[in-house]
Write a protein that holds these residues in place. Structure first.
Motif, PDB file in Angstrom:
ATOM      1  N   ALA A 295       0.835  -1.213   0.000  1.00 16.14           N
ATOM      2  CA  ALA A 295       0.000   0.000   0.000  1.00 16.14           C
ATOM      3  C   ALA A 295       0.866   1.257   0.000  1.00 16.14           C
ATOM      4  CB  ALA A 295      -0.921  -0.016   1.218  1.00 16.14           C
ATOM      5  N   LEU A 296       1.837   1.324   0.924  1.00 13.30           N
ATOM      6  CA  LEU A 296       2.675   2.527   1.041  1.00 13.30           C
ATOM      7  C   LEU A 296       3.569   2.705  -0.181  1.00 13.30           C
ATOM      8  CD1 LEU A 296       3.618   2.175   4.814  1.00 13.30           C
ATOM      9  CD2 LEU A 296       2.155   3.946   3.822  1.00 13.30           C
ATOM     10  N   GLY A 297       4.096   1.591  -0.702  1.00 14.65           N
ATOM     11  CA  GLY A 297       4.943   1.679  -1.899  1.00 14.65           C
ATOM     12  C   GLY A 297       4.173   2.185  -3.097  1.00 14.65           C
ATOM     13  N   THR A 298       2.926   1.760  -3.230  1.00 15.47           N
ATOM     14  CA  THR A 298       2.090   2.218  -4.345  1.00 15.47           C
ATOM     15  C   THR A 298       1.721   3.694  -4.185  1.00 15.47           C
ATOM     16  OG1 THR A 298       1.213  -0.016  -4.522  1.00 15.47           O
ATOM     17  CG2 THR A 298       0.025   1.687  -5.689  1.00 15.47           C
ATOM     18  N   ILE A 299       1.463   4.132  -2.948  1.00 12.30           N
ATOM     19  CA  ILE A 299       1.181   5.560  -2.689  1.00 12.30           C
ATOM     20  C   ILE A 299       2.400   6.397  -3.079  1.00 12.30           C
ATOM     21  CG2 ILE A 299       0.790   7.279  -0.866  1.00 12.30           C
ATOM     22  CD1 ILE A 299      -0.822   5.016   0.616  1.00 12.30           C
ATOM     23  N   LEU A 300       3.593   5.942  -2.657  1.00 11.79           N
ATOM     24  CA  LEU A 300       4.827   6.664  -2.989  1.00 11.79           C
ATOM     25  C   LEU A 300       5.007   6.731  -4.507  1.00 11.79           C
ATOM     26  CD1 LEU A 300       7.322   8.057  -1.734  1.00 11.79           C
ATOM     27  CD2 LEU A 300       8.475   5.841  -1.788  1.00 11.79           C
TER      28      LEU A 300
ATOM     29  N   GLN B  95      -1.126  -0.714 -15.303  1.00 11.80           N
ATOM     30  CA  GLN B  95      -2.375  -0.121 -14.804  1.00 11.80           C
ATOM     31  C   GLN B  95      -2.247   0.447 -13.389  1.00 11.80           C
ATOM     32  OE1 GLN B  95      -5.189   0.241 -16.705  1.00 11.80           O
ATOM     33  NE2 GLN B  95      -3.940  -0.590 -18.355  1.00 11.80           N
ATOM     34  N   LEU B  96      -1.400  -0.143 -12.565  1.00 16.78           N
ATOM     35  CA  LEU B  96      -1.362   0.251 -11.155  1.00 16.78           C
ATOM     36  C   LEU B  96      -0.659   1.586 -10.943  1.00 16.78           C
ATOM     37  CD1 LEU B  96      -0.671  -3.160  -9.402  1.00 16.78           C
ATOM     38  CD2 LEU B  96      -2.788  -1.894  -9.469  1.00 16.78           C
ATOM     39  N   ILE B  97       0.312   1.896 -11.817  1.00 12.68           N
ATOM     40  CA  ILE B  97       1.007   3.190 -11.713  1.00 12.68           C
ATOM     41  C   ILE B  97       0.920   3.863 -13.078  1.00 12.68           C
ATOM     42  CG2 ILE B  97       3.212   4.356 -11.254  1.00 12.68           C
ATOM     43  CD1 ILE B  97       3.996   1.876  -9.579  1.00 12.68           C
ATOM     44  N   LYS B  98       0.145   4.937 -13.150  1.00  9.12           N
ATOM     45  CA  LYS B  98       0.019   5.677 -14.404  1.00  9.12           C
ATOM     46  C   LYS B  98       0.768   7.006 -14.272  1.00  9.12           C
ATOM     47  CE  LYS B  98      -4.272   3.600 -15.956  1.00  9.12           C
ATOM     48  NZ  LYS B  98      -5.683   3.789 -16.329  1.00  9.12           N
ATOM     49  N   ILE B  99       1.609   7.290 -15.249  1.00  8.89           N
ATOM     50  CA  ILE B  99       2.481   8.467 -15.171  1.00  8.89           C
ATOM     51  C   ILE B  99       1.773   9.685 -15.775  1.00  8.89           C
ATOM     52  CG2 ILE B  99       4.708   9.422 -15.916  1.00  8.89           C
ATOM     53  CD1 ILE B  99       4.899   7.132 -13.862  1.00  8.89           C
ATOM     54  N   ASN B 100       1.829  10.799 -15.046  1.00  4.96           N
ATOM     55  CA  ASN B 100       1.273  12.059 -15.539  1.00  4.96           C
ATOM     56  C   ASN B 100       2.335  12.749 -16.402  1.00  4.96           C
ATOM     57  OD1 ASN B 100       0.047  14.490 -15.956  1.00  4.96           O
ATOM     58  ND2 ASN B 100       0.170  15.193 -13.833  1.00  4.96           N
TER      59      ASN B 100
ATOM     60  N   PRO C 202      -6.592  -0.020  -6.686  1.00  3.27           N
ATOM     61  CA  PRO C 202      -6.141  -1.144  -7.518  1.00  3.27           C
ATOM     62  C   PRO C 202      -5.266  -2.146  -6.766  1.00  3.27           C
ATOM     63  CG  PRO C 202      -5.586   0.987  -8.518  1.00  3.27           C
ATOM     64  CD  PRO C 202      -5.998   1.244  -7.117  1.00  3.27           C
ATOM     65  N   VAL C 203      -4.722  -1.749  -5.605  1.00  5.51           N
ATOM     66  CA  VAL C 203      -3.835  -2.642  -4.847  1.00  5.51           C
ATOM     67  C   VAL C 203      -4.623  -3.823  -4.279  1.00  5.51           C
ATOM     68  CG1 VAL C 203      -2.252  -2.792  -2.867  1.00  5.51           C
ATOM     69  CG2 VAL C 203      -2.236  -0.783  -4.311  1.00  5.51           C
ATOM     70  N   GLY C 204      -5.939  -3.645  -4.097  1.00 11.49           N
ATOM     71  CA  GLY C 204      -6.763  -4.716  -3.548  1.00 11.49           C
ATOM     72  C   GLY C 204      -6.628  -6.010  -4.341  1.00 11.49           C
ATOM     73  N   SER C 205      -6.603  -5.899  -5.667  1.00 14.79           N
ATOM     74  CA  SER C 205      -6.515  -7.083  -6.523  1.00 14.79           C
ATOM     75  C   SER C 205      -5.206  -7.827  -6.314  1.00 14.79           C
ATOM     76  CB  SER C 205      -6.657  -6.664  -7.991  1.00 14.79           C
ATOM     77  OG  SER C 205      -6.515  -7.776  -8.838  1.00 14.79           O
ATOM     78  N   ILE C 206      -4.103  -7.083  -6.319  1.00 15.29           N
ATOM     79  CA  ILE C 206      -2.790  -7.741  -6.187  1.00 15.29           C
ATOM     80  C   ILE C 206      -2.600  -8.319  -4.780  1.00 15.29           C
ATOM     81  CG2 ILE C 206      -1.411  -5.686  -5.590  1.00 15.29           C
ATOM     82  CD1 ILE C 206       0.770  -6.803  -7.407  1.00 15.29           C
ATOM     83  N   ILE C 207      -3.192  -7.669  -3.756  1.00 10.30           N
ATOM     84  CA  ILE C 207      -3.112  -8.210  -2.390  1.00 10.30           C
ATOM     85  C   ILE C 207      -3.832  -9.558  -2.324  1.00 10.30           C
ATOM     86  CG2 ILE C 207      -4.011  -7.878  -0.034  1.00 10.30           C
ATOM     87  CD1 ILE C 207      -3.227  -4.920  -0.310  1.00 10.30           C
ATOM     88  N   LEU C 208      -5.002  -9.654  -2.976  1.00  7.55           N
ATOM     89  CA  LEU C 208      -5.742 -10.921  -3.014  1.00  7.55           C
ATOM     90  C   LEU C 208      -4.923 -12.013  -3.702  1.00  7.55           C
ATOM     91  CD1 LEU C 208      -9.367  -9.764  -3.894  1.00  7.55           C
ATOM     92  CD2 LEU C 208      -8.652 -10.910  -1.800  1.00  7.55           C
ATOM     93  N   ILE C 209      -4.297 -11.654  -4.835  1.00  4.77           N
ATOM     94  CA  ILE C 209      -3.521 -12.640  -5.600  1.00  4.77           C
ATOM     95  C   ILE C 209      -2.329 -13.133  -4.778  1.00  4.77           C
ATOM     96  CG2 ILE C 209      -2.070 -12.978  -7.652  1.00  4.77           C
ATOM     97  CD1 ILE C 209      -3.887 -10.846  -9.039  1.00  4.77           C
ATOM     98  N   ILE C 210      -1.586 -12.188  -4.175  1.00 10.66           N
ATOM     99  CA  ILE C 210      -0.399 -12.558  -3.400  1.00 10.66           C
ATOM    100  C   ILE C 210      -0.799 -13.382  -2.180  1.00 10.66           C
ATOM    101  CG2 ILE C 210       1.456 -11.610  -1.957  1.00 10.66           C
ATOM    102  CD1 ILE C 210       1.700  -9.354  -4.066  1.00 10.66           C
ATOM    103  N   GLY C 211      -1.911 -12.997  -1.538  1.00  8.02           N
ATOM    104  CA  GLY C 211      -2.401 -13.763  -0.391  1.00  8.02           C
ATOM    105  C   GLY C 211      -2.752 -15.188  -0.783  1.00  8.02           C
ATOM    106  N   ALA C 212      -3.445 -15.357  -1.921  1.00 10.98           N
ATOM    107  CA  ALA C 212      -3.805 -16.705  -2.392  1.00 10.98           C
ATOM    108  C   ALA C 212      -2.560 -17.501  -2.757  1.00 10.98           C
ATOM    109  CB  ALA C 212      -4.744 -16.604  -3.592  1.00 10.98           C
TER     110      ALA C 212
END
Length: 439
Positions: A67-72, A209-214, A298-308
C-alpha cells in the motif's frame, strides 16, 4: 511421484484458470490450493487452517509495504518527480545505455531492501522512462528487476543468505565477497543482455495499470528532490542495516532499526512525498487524499492474488510436497554444491518462496556436509541461494507483482520473468562451480 504429479496438475489448474476460463488469479490459486490439499491427502479439518496461515504469513509482511509503496509511486508519477529522474537518466546515459543504468539502479537499491519493496521503488521510474523514451518496457524493466532479484537471492544482509550462513556456519565476509563476484556477471547476462534479446520477441499487449504516469505536470519538482524522495526509503534501510555495528547507544540503534524497517521507512517517505511532491507543488490536502485513494483501490486485486499465492505455498508445505522433494534429492549421490542447488531449486518450484527454499535446503544439506572435508561452506551458501531463484511461477508473489505492475499477461510473464530468474539461477550456479576450482 504421486505428490509431484498432483503438484504439477495444481499448477496447470492455475494457468488454465487464468488464461482459458478467464478466472481472476485469486480464484484460480484458491481452487488449485483446494485441489492439491484434497488429492495430497491433507486432512479436511486442516485445509482451511493451512490456507489461512499461508495467506496471513505472506500478507502480514507485505500488505502495508504494498500500500505505502504504491502511494509513494503514485506521488512520484503525478507530481512529475518520476519524469525528472527519468530525464536525468536519459540525458546522463543516453537511450542506448538505459538497460545498463537500470541494472545498476536495481542492484544498488536492492542491497538494503526486500525484493518486493525494491520493485515498488524502481517501477515508477521504469514506467516514467518508458513513457519518455517510447521503448518496449521490458528493455528497461527486466535489467532493474534482475538487479533486485540477484541481491535478494545471494547477497547478505538479505534474510535467506543470512539464515544459510548461520545454518552452514560459513564466514559472512567471504560470502559477501564471493556473492558480489558471482552476482555481477549473472545480472549482466540475465539483465541487459537477456532484455535486449527478449524485447524484440515479446511485445506486451497490456499497459501498466497500477502506476500511471502524468506526462503533463506543469510544475515539476527539481531533480535533486525527486532523487531524494525515491532514495529516502533506501537510505533509511541502509541506516537500519549498519546501526547495530556502530558505537551509538542502544536506544539510538533501536531507533535506527525501527525507522529503517520497510514499513516505517516507506511511511516516512510517503509523508516526505506529501510535502515535497504534493503541498510544495501546489497540491492541496484534498488533492493528496484523492491521489492516495486512487492508488490504494487497484492494490486490492494484487493483495488478493499474493495472499492466495501464500495459501497455495502453505498447502504445498502442509501436504508434505516440499519434504518429498527434499527426500528424493537427498538420496541422489551428488557433490554437496550440486545437491544444495538441486534441493533449493526443487523446493523453490514447489513452494514459490526463495527464502523458504534457501533456508529449508540449507537445513537439509547442513547435516550431510557436516562430516565432509573440503567443502567450501561460503560457496555452499551461494549455490543454495542460486537454486532458490529458479523457475518462479504462479505460486511466487514476485511473479504476480511483476505481471500486475508491468501490465503483462500470464504467458508474457512466463516468457520474461520466469526465464530471467532461471538464467540468474543457472549462471550464478555455474560461476560458483568455476570459482570453487580456485578458492
Amino acid at each position: 511421484m504421486y505428490h509431484l504429479i498432483i503438484t504439477l496438475l495444481a499448477i496447470i489448474i492455475v494457468i488454465l484458470g487464468v488464461s482459458w476460463f478467464k478466472w481472476h488469479a485469486f480464484i484460480s490459486l484458491t481452487v488449485a490450493s483446494l485441489f492439491l490439499a484434497i488429492f495430497s491427502g491433507l486432512s479436511l479439518d486442516k485445509i482451511v487452517g493451512a490456507y489461512e496461515t499461508g495467506v496471513g504469513g505472506v500478507l502480514g509482511h507485505l500488505v502495508g509495504i504494498l500500500a505505502l509503496g504504491t502511494i509513494l509511486g503514485k506521488m512520484m508519477a503525478e507530481s512529475g518527480a518520476g519524469l525528472q529522474v527519468a530525464n536525468f537518466f536519459v540525458k546522463t546515459f543516453g537511450v542506448k545505455r538505459l538497460p545498463w543504468a537500470m541494472m545498476m539502479a536495481g542492484f544498488i537499491i536492492g542491497l538494503p531492501v526486500f525484493f518486493e519493496v525494491g520493485i515498488l521503488i524502481v517501477l515508477p521510474l521504469v514506467i516514467s522512462l518508458q513513457k519518455t523514451t517510447k521503448q518496449n518496457i521490458l528493455l528497461i524493466a527486466l535489467p532493474a528487476i534482475a538487479g533486485l532479484s540477484i541481491v535478494h537471492g545471494l547477497v547478505p544482509p538479505h534474510p535467506g543468505a543470512i539464515a544459510a550462513i548461520g545454518i552452514y556456519k560459513a564466514n559472512l565476509g567471504k560470502v559477501l565477497l564471493y556473492s558480489i563476484i558471482i552476482a555481477i556477471p549473472s545480472v549482466i547476462i540475465a539483465g541487459p543482455l537477456f532484455a535486449k534479446w527478449i524485447h524484440k520477441r515479446v511485445i506486451p499487449e497490456g499497459e501498466p495499470q497500477l502506476i500511471k504516469i502524468n506526462m503533463s505536470a506543469k510544475k515539476m519538482p527539481g531533480t535533486g528532490i525527486s532523487f531524494f524522495i525515491i532514495l529516502l526509503p533506501v537510505i533509511l534501510m541502509i541506516f537500519s542495516a549498519i546501526a547495530p555495528y556502530t558505537a551509538f547507544p542502544d536506544s539510538a540503534k533501536k531507533l535506527f532499526v525501527f525507522i529503517g524497517s520497510p514499513l516505517i521507512a516507506l511511511l516516512i517517505s510517503c509523508f516526505a512525498a506529501f510535502y515535497f511532491l504534493g503541498i510544495r507543488q501546489g497540491i492541496d490536502k484534498k488533492g493528496i487524499k484523492s491521489l492516495v485513494e486512487e492508488s490504494i483501490l487497484p492494490v486490492g486485486s494484487i493483495i488478493l492474488i499474493i495472499g492466495a499465492g501464500g495459501g497455495f505455498k502453505q498447502i504445498l508445505i502442509a501436504s508434505g510436497v516440499a519434504t518429498t522433494i527434499a527426500d528424493i534429492s537427498q538420496h541422489l549421490s551428488l557433490s554437496p554444491l550440486v545437491l544444495a542447488f538441486c534441493i533449493a531449486g526443487l523446493i523453490r518450484i514447489a513452494t514459490g518462496s526463495a527464502t523458504v527454499a534457501l533456508t529449508t535446503a540449507a537445513g537439509i544439506v547442513a547435516p550431510i556436509v557436516q562430516h565432509m572435508s573440503g567443502v567450501n561452506l561460503e560457496l555452499l551458501v551461494i549455490v543454495t541461494g542460486a537454486g532458490s531463484l529458479m523457475c518462479s511461477h504462479v505460486n511466487d508473489a514476485g511473479f504476480w507483482m511483476v505481471k500486475e505492475y508491468l501490465g503483462l499477461s500470464v504467458k508474457e510473464t512466463f516468457k520474461t520473468w520466469t526465464v530471467l530468474e532461471t538464467i540468474l539461477s543457472f549462471v550464478a550456479f555455474g560461476l560458483a562451480l568455476i570459482l570453487n576450482m580456485f578458492v
